[in-house]
Design an enzyme around this catalytic site. Structure first.
Site, mmCIF file in Angstrom:
data_model
loop_
_atom_site.group_PDB
_atom_site.id
_atom_site.type_symbol
_atom_site.label_atom_id
_atom_site.label_comp_id
_atom_site.label_asym_id
_atom_site.label_seq_id
_atom_site.Cartn_x
_atom_site.Cartn_y
_atom_site.Cartn_z
ATOM 1 N N ASN A 265 0.806 -1.218 0.000
ATOM 2 C CA ASN A 265 0.000 0.000 0.000
ATOM 3 C C ASN A 265 0.841 1.271 0.000
ATOM 4 O O ASN A 265 0.367 2.341 0.393
ATOM 5 C CB ASN A 265 -0.965 0.019 1.198
ATOM 6 C CG ASN A 265 -1.852 -1.201 1.233
ATOM 7 O OD1 ASN A 265 -2.434 -1.582 0.204
ATOM 8 N ND2 ASN A 265 -1.955 -1.841 2.382
ATOM 9 N N ARG A 266 2.076 1.159 -0.453
ATOM 10 C CA ARG A 266 3.003 2.288 -0.534
ATOM 11 C C ARG A 266 3.360 2.857 0.842
ATOM 12 O O ARG A 266 3.892 3.965 0.935
ATOM 13 C CB ARG A 266 2.455 3.409 -1.427
ATOM 14 C CG ARG A 266 2.197 2.980 -2.884
ATOM 15 C CD ARG A 266 3.500 2.517 -3.552
ATOM 16 N NE ARG A 266 3.347 2.253 -4.963
ATOM 17 C CZ ARG A 266 3.062 1.068 -5.489
ATOM 18 N NH1 ARG A 266 2.873 0.015 -4.698
ATOM 19 N NH2 ARG A 266 2.977 0.915 -6.790
ATOM 20 N N LEU A 267 3.110 2.110 1.902
ATOM 21 C CA LEU A 267 3.507 2.538 3.248
ATOM 22 C C LEU A 267 4.908 1.995 3.538
ATOM 23 O O LEU A 267 5.110 1.168 4.438
ATOM 24 C CB LEU A 267 2.488 2.065 4.281
ATOM 25 C CG LEU A 267 1.092 2.694 4.167
ATOM 26 C CD1 LEU A 267 0.145 2.081 5.186
ATOM 27 C CD2 LEU A 267 1.175 4.202 4.357
#
Length: 212
Positions: free
Chosen positions: A190-192
């Site tokens: 999730n691009r975290l």
């Protein structure tokens, strides 16, 4: 093909503060060793070297790392090249390692200084013979009218040094980058992504988690 549709999730793992060595040089070596052992590519020591000239114009190129220890990170080049001229005007420099199959990146910021002739000679004499000749034949970053002219220069060097050792050219050497900042990046879902920076603090290093 729509470039906006090209994406993937980063799911190989995470990075926590507890995973990190307190020393960024040891942390770097750990990740480099993994990248080498994983045989991700023919050039696991490839790094992007970014320099900025006196006019503030940045330039990047891929160079092979040749030494890494707590004294700094070493690469070699023609001293008349664009990167060498940039460093002469502005010693600030950035190195970037991208091991994308491992979903990892390392960014290093620091200053570059020229190696001694003794250090450059030791490495130059360890290079393959034809690589030594190529260093003599190429006026790196200068214009050349044709490939043929470059190959002719190489043949001339073959004849010039057909007997005995090839000496270190006066216009060839190396640089050592002394880091002032490290960043270790691990891809996450999730691009975290996980990002940690190391900054000098007294006799050691301060480690901070950064938002993605």
């Amino acid at each position: 093909m729509n470039l906006e549709d090209i994406r993937r999730e980063y799911l190989q793992g995470g990075l926590d503060m507890a995973d990190l060595d307190e020393n960024p040089f040891r942390q770097f070596k750990s990740w480099l060793d993994i990248a080498i052992e994983a045989k991700l590519s023919a050039d696991p020591t490839a790094m992007t070297v970014a320099t900025v000239n006196a006019a503030g114009i940045p330039t990047q190129r891929v160079v092979l790392l040749k030494q890494a220890d707590e004294q700094g990170f070493v690469f070699y080049t023609n001293l008349g090249s664009r990167k060498a001229r940039d460093i002469e005007e502005n010693a600030n420099i950035s190195l970037h390692f991208a091991w994308l199959p491992l979903e990892r990146q390392i960014a290093i910021t620091g200053t570059a200084s020229k190696l001694s002739v003794t250090e450059a000679t030791r490495y130059f004499l360890s290079r393959p013979h034809d690589s030594q000749l190529a260093a003599w034949a190429s006026k790196q970053s200068n214009k050349v009218n044709s490939r043929q002219m470059l190959e002719q220069a190489f043949e001339q060097m073959k004849n010039r040094f057909r007997k005995g050792e090839v000496p270190l050219p006066s216009f060839w050497g190396g640089f050592r980058v002394v880091p002032s900042r490290f960043e270790f990046w691990q891809g996450r879902a999730n691009r975290l992504h996980d990002r940690f920076e190391y900054l000098p603090a007294g006799d050691g290093w301060e480690i901070n988690r950064l938002q993605p």
